[in-house]
Design a protein around this motif. Structure first.
Motif, PDB file in Angstrom:
ATOM      1  N   VAL A 109       0.930  -1.142  -0.073  1.00  0.00           N
ATOM      2  CA  VAL A 109      -0.019  -0.116   0.038  1.00  0.00           C
ATOM      3  C   VAL A 109       0.775   1.185  -0.051  1.00  0.00           C
ATOM      4  O   VAL A 109       0.674   2.365  -0.760  1.00  0.00           O
ATOM      5  CB  VAL A 109      -0.977  -0.070   1.223  1.00  0.00           C
ATOM      6  CG1 VAL A 109      -1.714   1.219   1.350  1.00  0.00           C
ATOM      7  CG2 VAL A 109      -2.022  -1.027   0.958  1.00  0.00           C
ATOM      8  N   ASP A 110       1.852   1.122   0.645  1.00  0.00           N
ATOM      9  CA  ASP A 110       2.801   2.300   0.827  1.00  0.00           C
ATOM     10  C   ASP A 110       3.344   2.647  -0.568  1.00  0.00           C
ATOM     11  O   ASP A 110       3.715   3.812  -0.934  1.00  0.00           O
ATOM     12  CB  ASP A 110       4.095   2.214   1.896  1.00  0.00           C
ATOM     13  CG  ASP A 110       3.324   2.282   3.247  1.00  0.00           C
ATOM     14  OD1 ASP A 110       2.237   2.852   3.493  1.00  0.00           O
ATOM     15  OD2 ASP A 110       4.089   1.973   4.448  1.00  0.00           O
ATOM     16  N   PHE A 111       3.896   1.583  -1.247  1.00  0.00           N
ATOM     17  CA  PHE A 111       4.563   1.623  -2.549  1.00  0.00           C
ATOM     18  C   PHE A 111       3.282   2.232  -3.627  1.00  0.00           C
ATOM     19  O   PHE A 111       3.796   3.002  -3.980  1.00  0.00           O
ATOM     20  CB  PHE A 111       4.790   0.103  -3.069  1.00  0.00           C
ATOM     21  CG  PHE A 111       5.371   0.175  -4.407  1.00  0.00           C
ATOM     22  CD1 PHE A 111       6.811   0.424  -4.525  1.00  0.00           C
ATOM     23  CD2 PHE A 111       4.713  -0.023  -5.437  1.00  0.00           C
ATOM     24  CE1 PHE A 111       7.327   0.487  -5.848  1.00  0.00           C
ATOM     25  CE2 PHE A 111       5.062  -0.085  -6.790  1.00  0.00           C
ATOM     26  CZ  PHE A 111       6.626   0.125  -7.151  1.00  0.00           C
ATOM     27  N   LEU A 112       2.255   1.841  -3.612  1.00  0.00           N
ATOM     28  CA  LEU A 112       1.415   2.585  -4.309  1.00  0.00           C
ATOM     29  C   LEU A 112       1.086   4.093  -4.173  1.00  0.00           C
ATOM     30  O   LEU A 112       1.015   4.672  -4.878  1.00  0.00           O
ATOM     31  CB  LEU A 112      -0.057   1.812  -4.437  1.00  0.00           C
ATOM     32  CG  LEU A 112      -0.184   0.506  -4.904  1.00  0.00           C
ATOM     33  CD1 LEU A 112      -1.399  -0.350  -4.441  1.00  0.00           C
ATOM     34  CD2 LEU A 112      -0.005   0.478  -6.569  1.00  0.00           C
ATOM     35  N   MET A 113       1.132   4.185  -2.751  1.00  0.00           N
ATOM     36  CA  MET A 113       0.700   5.652  -2.277  1.00  0.00           C
ATOM     37  C   MET A 113       1.930   6.654  -2.743  1.00  0.00           C
ATOM     38  O   MET A 113       1.645   7.872  -2.809  1.00  0.00           O
ATOM     39  CB  MET A 113       0.294   5.774  -1.115  1.00  0.00           C
ATOM     40  CG  MET A 113      -1.156   4.923  -0.882  1.00  0.00           C
ATOM     41  SD  MET A 113      -2.578   5.343  -2.017  1.00  0.00           S
ATOM     42  CE  MET A 113      -3.418   3.905  -1.755  1.00  0.00           C
ATOM     43  N   ALA A 114       3.061   6.020  -2.641  1.00  0.00           N
ATOM     44  CA  ALA A 114       4.407   6.910  -2.824  1.00  0.00           C
ATOM     45  C   ALA A 114       4.400   7.756  -4.216  1.00  0.00           C
ATOM     46  O   ALA A 114       4.634   8.993  -4.188  1.00  0.00           O
ATOM     47  CB  ALA A 114       5.639   6.000  -2.782  1.00  0.00           C
ATOM     48  N   THR A 115       3.803   7.151  -4.916  1.00  0.00           N
ATOM     49  CA  THR A 115       3.925   7.821  -6.275  1.00  0.00           C
ATOM     50  C   THR A 115       2.480   7.256  -7.367  1.00  0.00           C
ATOM     51  O   THR A 115       2.906   6.197  -7.853  1.00  0.00           O
ATOM     52  CB  THR A 115       5.225   7.500  -7.255  1.00  0.00           C
ATOM     53  OG1 THR A 115       6.256   7.890  -6.267  1.00  0.00           O
ATOM     54  CG2 THR A 115       5.097   8.803  -8.460  1.00  0.00           C
ATOM     55  N   PRO A 116       1.471   7.719  -7.152  1.00  0.00           N
ATOM     56  CA  PRO A 116       0.374   7.135  -7.818  1.00  0.00           C
ATOM     57  C   PRO A 116       0.488   7.019  -9.289  1.00  0.00           C
ATOM     58  O   PRO A 116       0.159   6.210  -9.959  1.00  0.00           O
ATOM     59  CB  PRO A 116      -0.763   8.191  -7.532  1.00  0.00           C
ATOM     60  CG  PRO A 116      -0.450   8.809  -5.978  1.00  0.00           C
ATOM     61  CD  PRO A 116       1.123   8.739  -6.145  1.00  0.00           C
ATOM     62  N   GLN A 117       1.114   8.041  -9.907  1.00  0.00           N
ATOM     63  CA  GLN A 117       1.520   8.177 -11.336  1.00  0.00           C
ATOM     64  C   GLN A 117       2.750   9.044 -11.420  1.00  0.00           C
ATOM     65  O   GLN A 117       2.837   9.855 -10.511  1.00  0.00           O
ATOM     66  CB  GLN A 117       0.432   8.411 -12.195  1.00  0.00           C
ATOM     67  CG  GLN A 117      -0.223   9.878 -12.203  1.00  0.00           C
ATOM     68  CD  GLN A 117       0.633  10.881 -12.806  1.00  0.00           C
ATOM     69  OE1 GLN A 117       1.077  10.797 -13.841  1.00  0.00           O
ATOM     70  NE2 GLN A 117       1.000  12.141 -11.963  1.00  0.00           N
ATOM     71  N   GLN A 118       3.344   9.148 -12.457  1.00  0.00           N
ATOM     72  CA  GLN A 118       4.412   9.627 -12.798  1.00  0.00           C
ATOM     73  C   GLN A 118       4.704   9.627 -14.298  1.00  0.00           C
ATOM     74  O   GLN A 118       4.185   8.910 -15.272  1.00  0.00           O
ATOM     75  CB  GLN A 118       5.708   9.322 -12.066  1.00  0.00           C
ATOM     76  CG  GLN A 118       6.344   7.908 -12.207  1.00  0.00           C
ATOM     77  CD  GLN A 118       7.745   7.569 -11.621  1.00  0.00           C
ATOM     78  OE1 GLN A 118       8.601   8.165 -11.988  1.00  0.00           O
ATOM     79  NE2 GLN A 118       7.584   6.743 -10.789  1.00  0.00           N
ATOM     80  N   ASP A 119       5.860  10.510 -14.503  1.00  0.00           N
ATOM     81  CA  ASP A 119       6.157  10.552 -16.129  1.00  0.00           C
ATOM     82  C   ASP A 119       6.733   9.242 -16.389  1.00  0.00           C
ATOM     83  O   ASP A 119       6.710   8.832 -17.902  1.00  0.00           O
ATOM     84  CB  ASP A 119       6.952  11.841 -16.384  1.00  0.00           C
ATOM     85  CG  ASP A 119       6.668  13.276 -16.161  1.00  0.00           C
ATOM     86  OD1 ASP A 119       5.277  13.019 -16.171  1.00  0.00           O
ATOM     87  OD2 ASP A 119       7.036  14.175 -16.347  1.00  0.00           O
ATOM     88  N   GLY A 120       7.408   8.592 -15.629  1.00  0.00           N
ATOM     89  CA  GLY A 120       8.318   7.523 -16.042  1.00  0.00           C
ATOM     90  C   GLY A 120       7.805   6.019 -16.743  1.00  0.00           C
ATOM     91  O   GLY A 120       6.530   6.225 -16.365  1.00  0.00           O
ATOM     92  N   GLY A 121       8.489   5.411 -17.286  1.00  0.00           N
ATOM     93  CA  GLY A 121       7.836   4.150 -17.825  1.00  0.00           C
ATOM     94  C   GLY A 121       9.204   3.312 -18.410  1.00  0.00           C
ATOM     95  O   GLY A 121      10.241   3.464 -18.053  1.00  0.00           O
ATOM     96  N   GLN A 122       8.513   2.178 -18.907  1.00  0.00           N
ATOM     97  CA  GLN A 122       9.412   1.063 -19.814  1.00  0.00           C
ATOM     98  C   GLN A 122       8.748   0.739 -20.965  1.00  0.00           C
ATOM     99  O   GLN A 122       7.847   1.287 -21.352  1.00  0.00           O
ATOM    100  CB  GLN A 122       9.519   0.181 -18.724  1.00  0.00           C
ATOM    101  CG  GLN A 122      10.350   0.206 -17.335  1.00  0.00           C
ATOM    102  CD  GLN A 122      10.680  -1.159 -17.070  1.00  0.00           C
ATOM    103  OE1 GLN A 122      10.633  -2.410 -17.576  1.00  0.00           O
ATOM    104  NE2 GLN A 122      11.342  -0.949 -15.594  1.00  0.00           N
TER     105      GLN A 122
END
Length: 447
Positions: A128-141
């Motif tokens: 849960v902490d991992f999800l809330m740390a950055t709900p979305q961002q510019d980065g990707g793969q």
């Protein structure tokens, strides 16, 4: 038992530092010039002469500006290179803003679905902490962009150009993440209160409608049909009517996207070579293409990149660009800075140790456009970056082969270049990759 630092200890450390050869002179230069400038190795600059035996002409570089879309720029660059050559369109770019719009929209839905999937876990749980740390961002793969293209296609940059918020993304990211976290509160409360699936679905649909509005105001309306007119380098005029993003991709790019797969080099004990891996929570398009990595040893990893370049195809790659790298000169070389020698300390770690202990991970995606082969072995690589033409050699960097060994973690290779055994290894585990933890370094997003 814990041992404190005593005054006697400090006196000993002080004496040892004073006795270090040239200590006073080194202290003065480091204090005045900084650690990196004081440890620059001029021989590295000489060795990184930008001359390559295998080189693909890719024209001017793109500029992601103040955004973290390198993975998107790099992937679209590999697609625009053949278009530039075939249609004689110097400086042509595909719209990074178009794919950015759909990425943020799909990432929002991805986040909502993962919030619901973990709603029974308490706040403070690591997932849960991992999800809330950055709900979305510019980065990707790589696979994340392929998922977007397979669903939404692509368009020329002229059809959906950059906006303030695409080129300088912090305001949009902050606004969107505030909304997503607030929506997470509501969704978790609905699950806790035993709300019906229909009510939860309706609430999520309203949330997505609001996200869509934020994105339209910030990035513009993504086109569903458009006309494309252009003059090529020979001043010949073309007007192509009634295109959709999907038909444009099929006509002008023409890739079979499943042919291009992610190859990683992660020499850690938990990832045996010739196996396929994915990462929990890593992705963007629900129901779309899954992230999959085939892990290979470094020699095979590099040989595939060389093979693709020799065939005239550029190579998307992910690396830790901040390590042993000089931005203005455009040099990435493990010998560029001699910090060990400056301080007379051992700063060596293996690639596996850096991954295992949090010292390194993929941070940035770029494109390999050339390689210098001596006796059949690579010595340095030509790199197309997406930081504009004011850095490096008009935006191009030189990467030493030793740097490649240590800090390149991912390349994208057309399956046709894989030998039969590696193609079989990938296909045999395609539907059952080993799932890595969300925080595994191979799940890092390139910015």
């Amino acid at each position: 038992m814990a041992k404190e630092i005593t005054a006697q200890d400090i006196a000993g450390y002080k004496e040892a530092t004073a006795k270090t050869p040239k200590s006073s002179a080194l202290q003065n230069t480091v204090m005045k010039n900084g650690i990196l400038a004081s440890s620059e190795n001029m021989a590295s600059q000489v060795a990184m002469d930008p001359v390559f035996s295998v080189e693909i002409d890719t024209g001017s570089v793109a500029n992601q500006k103040q955004s973290g879309r390198c993975w998107m720029f790099a992937a679209l660059n590999t697609m625009r290179h053949p278009i530039q050559a075939q249609y004689k369109l110097k400086g042509f770019e595909l719209s990074q803003n178009y794919t950015n719009f759909w990425d943020k929209f799909e990432k929002s839905n991805w986040f909502y679905e993962n919030v619901l999937a973990t709603a029974d876990l308490p706040l403070g749980d690591r997932k849960v902490d991992f999800l809330m740390a950055t709900p979305q961002q510019d980065g990707g793969q790589w696979d994340m962009l392929m998922a977007l293209i397979e669903k939404y296609g692509v368009v020329p940059q002229s059809v959906m150009p950059e906006t303030y918020n695409s080129s300088k993304s912090s305001e949009l990211n902050n606004t969107l993440n505030l909304k997503l976290r607030g929506d997470a509160v509501k969704l978790r409360e609905m699950v806790a209160n035993k709300a019906s699936e229909a009510d939860i679905a309706a609430a999520k649909s309203k949330m997505l409608s609001e996200v869509y509005r934020i994105l339209v105001y910030s990035l513009g309306n993504p086109p569903t049909k458009f006309d494309w007119e252009y003059k090529n380098d020979d001043k010949e005029y073309t007007y192509d009517r009634d295109l959709t993003p999907q038909t444009f991709f099929r006509k002008y790019v023409g890739w079979n996207t499943p042919d291009y797969i992610s190859i990683i080099n992660s020499p850690t004990d938990d990832k045996p070579y010739k196996h396929v891996y994915t990462v929990e929570f890593l992705g963007n398009v629900v129901g779309g293409r899954q992230v999959r990595h085939l892990n290979l040893d470094i020699d095979t990893f590099k040989a595939l990149a060389v093979k693709q370049l020799q065939a005239g195809e550029t190579v998307w790659f992910g690396s830790d660009v901040g390590k042993s790298s000089e931005r203005q000169k455009g040099i990435m070389d493990t010998d560029f800075y001699n910090v060990d020698g400056l301080f007379d300390v051992d700063l060596t770690m293996t690639k596996a140790q850096r991954l295992d202990y949090g010292e390194s991970l993929m941070t940035h995606a770029m494109v390999l456009t050339g390689v210098d082969l001596v006796d059949g072995k690579p010595t340095k690589w030509k790199v197309e970056n997406s930081w504009g033409d004011k850095v490096g050699d008009k935006g191009y960097f030189v990467m030493s082969d030793k740097w490649f060994d240590q800090f390149v973690y991912q390349v994208v290779i057309n399956k046709k270049f894989l030998p039969a055994d590696l193609k079989q290894a990938f296909e045999s585990e395609f539907d059952k990759p080993k799932v890595l933890a969300p925080w595994d370094p191979m799940g890092a997003l390139a910015l």
